[in-house]
Write a protein that holds these residues in place. Structure first.
Motif, short mmCIF file in Angstrom:
data_model
loop_
_atom_site.label_atom_id
_atom_site.label_comp_id
_atom_site.label_asym_id
_atom_site.label_seq_id
_atom_site.Cartn_x
_atom_site.Cartn_y
_atom_site.Cartn_z
N LEU A 16 0.82 -1.21 0.00
CA LEU A 16 0.00 0.00 0.00
C LEU A 16 0.86 1.26 0.00
CD1 LEU A 16 -2.82 -0.88 2.54
CD2 LEU A 16 -2.99 -0.74 0.07
N PHE A 17 2.07 1.16 0.48
CA PHE A 17 2.93 2.32 0.62
C PHE A 17 4.02 2.38 -0.45
CE2 PHE A 17 1.35 1.16 4.80
CZ PHE A 17 0.70 2.33 5.14
N THR A 18 3.97 1.47 -1.41
CA THR A 18 5.00 1.41 -2.43
C THR A 18 4.51 2.04 -3.73
OG1 THR A 18 5.82 -0.64 -1.49
CG2 THR A 18 6.51 -0.13 -3.73
N ILE A 19 5.30 2.97 -4.26
CA ILE A 19 4.98 3.59 -5.54
C ILE A 19 6.12 3.28 -6.49
CG2 ILE A 19 4.60 5.76 -6.76
CD1 ILE A 19 3.51 6.89 -4.15
N GLU A 20 5.78 2.69 -7.58
CA GLU A 20 6.78 2.37 -8.60
C GLU A 20 6.90 3.55 -9.56
OE1 GLU A 20 8.57 -0.39 -8.63
OE2 GLU A 20 7.56 -1.14 -6.84
N TRP A 21 8.11 3.75 -10.10
CA TRP A 21 8.34 4.84 -11.04
C TRP A 21 7.41 4.71 -12.24
CZ3 TRP A 21 9.70 9.51 -11.43
CH2 TRP A 21 9.96 10.07 -12.66
N SER A 22 7.16 3.49 -12.70
CA SER A 22 6.29 3.28 -13.86
C SER A 22 4.87 3.76 -13.58
CB SER A 22 6.29 1.81 -14.28
OG SER A 22 5.81 1.01 -13.22
N ASP A 23 4.43 3.67 -12.31
CA ASP A 23 3.10 4.18 -11.95
C ASP A 23 3.01 5.69 -12.20
OD1 ASP A 23 2.40 1.64 -11.11
OD2 ASP A 23 2.84 2.06 -9.00
N ILE A 24 4.06 6.39 -11.88
CA ILE A 24 4.09 7.84 -12.06
C ILE A 24 4.29 8.19 -13.52
CG2 ILE A 24 5.37 9.95 -11.49
CD1 ILE A 24 6.14 8.51 -8.85
N GLU A 25 5.21 7.51 -14.15
CA GLU A 25 5.57 7.80 -15.53
C GLU A 25 4.40 7.59 -16.49
OE1 GLU A 25 9.66 6.93 -17.74
OE2 GLU A 25 8.53 5.12 -17.25
N ASN A 26 3.57 6.60 -16.23
CA ASN A 26 2.47 6.26 -17.12
C ASN A 26 1.15 6.92 -16.75
OD1 ASN A 26 4.16 4.57 -18.61
ND2 ASN A 26 3.76 2.86 -17.24
N GLU A 27 1.18 7.76 -15.75
CA GLU A 27 -0.05 8.42 -15.29
C GLU A 27 -0.49 9.48 -16.29
OE1 GLU A 27 -3.30 9.12 -13.02
OE2 GLU A 27 -1.83 7.52 -12.76
N GLU A 28 -1.74 9.44 -16.64
CA GLU A 28 -2.31 10.46 -17.53
C GLU A 28 -2.78 11.64 -16.68
OE1 GLU A 28 -2.94 10.45 -20.95
OE2 GLU A 28 -1.77 8.62 -21.15
N ILE A 29 -2.39 12.83 -17.04
CA ILE A 29 -2.79 14.01 -16.29
C ILE A 29 -4.06 14.59 -16.91
CG2 ILE A 29 -2.12 16.34 -15.59
CD1 ILE A 29 0.78 15.38 -15.71
N ASP A 30 -5.02 14.82 -16.08
CA ASP A 30 -6.29 15.38 -16.53
C ASP A 30 -6.24 16.90 -16.32
OD1 ASP A 30 -8.86 16.02 -17.15
OD2 ASP A 30 -9.78 14.83 -15.57
N PHE A 31 -5.68 17.60 -17.30
CA PHE A 31 -5.48 19.03 -17.16
C PHE A 31 -6.79 19.80 -17.04
CE2 PHE A 31 -1.40 17.90 -19.19
CZ PHE A 31 -0.56 18.45 -18.25
N GLU A 32 -7.80 19.36 -17.74
CA GLU A 32 -9.08 20.05 -17.69
C GLU A 32 -9.66 20.02 -16.27
OE1 GLU A 32 -11.95 22.45 -18.98
OE2 GLU A 32 -10.32 21.74 -20.25
N ASN A 33 -9.63 18.86 -15.67
CA ASN A 33 -10.13 18.73 -14.31
C ASN A 33 -9.26 19.51 -13.33
OD1 ASN A 33 -11.84 17.78 -12.29
ND2 ASN A 33 -10.59 15.98 -11.95
N ASP A 37 -10.47 22.59 -10.89
CA ASP A 37 -10.27 22.62 -9.45
C ASP A 37 -9.64 23.93 -9.00
OD1 ASP A 37 -11.34 20.10 -9.17
OD2 ASP A 37 -9.40 19.07 -9.02
N ILE A 38 -8.66 24.39 -9.75
CA ILE A 38 -8.00 25.65 -9.41
C ILE A 38 -8.99 26.81 -9.53
CG2 ILE A 38 -6.24 27.30 -10.16
CD1 ILE A 38 -4.55 24.87 -10.99
N GLU A 39 -9.74 26.81 -10.60
CA GLU A 39 -10.73 27.87 -10.80
C GLU A 39 -11.77 27.88 -9.68
OE1 GLU A 39 -14.25 28.76 -13.96
OE2 GLU A 39 -12.36 28.02 -14.77
N ASN A 40 -12.25 26.72 -9.30
CA ASN A 40 -13.23 26.62 -8.21
C ASN A 40 -12.65 27.10 -6.89
OD1 ASN A 40 -15.27 25.63 -9.86
ND2 ASN A 40 -14.69 23.50 -9.50
N PHE A 41 -11.41 26.76 -6.64
CA PHE A 41 -10.76 27.20 -5.41
C PHE A 41 -10.75 28.73 -5.33
CE2 PHE A 41 -6.92 28.81 -3.42
CZ PHE A 41 -7.09 28.35 -2.13
#
Length: 59
Positions: A16-33, A37-41
């Motif tokens: 549960l506490f382990t993060i692999e580099w591939s998990d980060i590298e392959n993550e898709e960023i949802d820029f619109e969302n 969030d920033i606008e709502n804040f």
């Protein structure tokens, strides 16, 4: 003196506490969302500031 009931040398579920580099590298960023969030804040902060100013002027 009280002793703790847990062993600090072990982690119950290490995976549960382990993060692999591939998990980060392959993550898709949802820029619109993210931008929404920033606008709502900032919108909420502005509304709160306006409400605070109204309260201060009435006092």
């Amino acid at each position: 003196m009280e002793t703790s009931n847990h062993n600090s040398d072990t982690i119950p579920c290490k995976s549960l506490f382990t993060i692999e580099w591939s998990d980060i590298e392959n993550e898709e960023i949802d820029f619109e969302n993210y931008l929404d969030d920033i606008e709502n804040f900032f919108r909420e902060e502005l509304e709160n500031d306006i409400l605070e100013e109204e309260l201060e002027t009435k006092i």
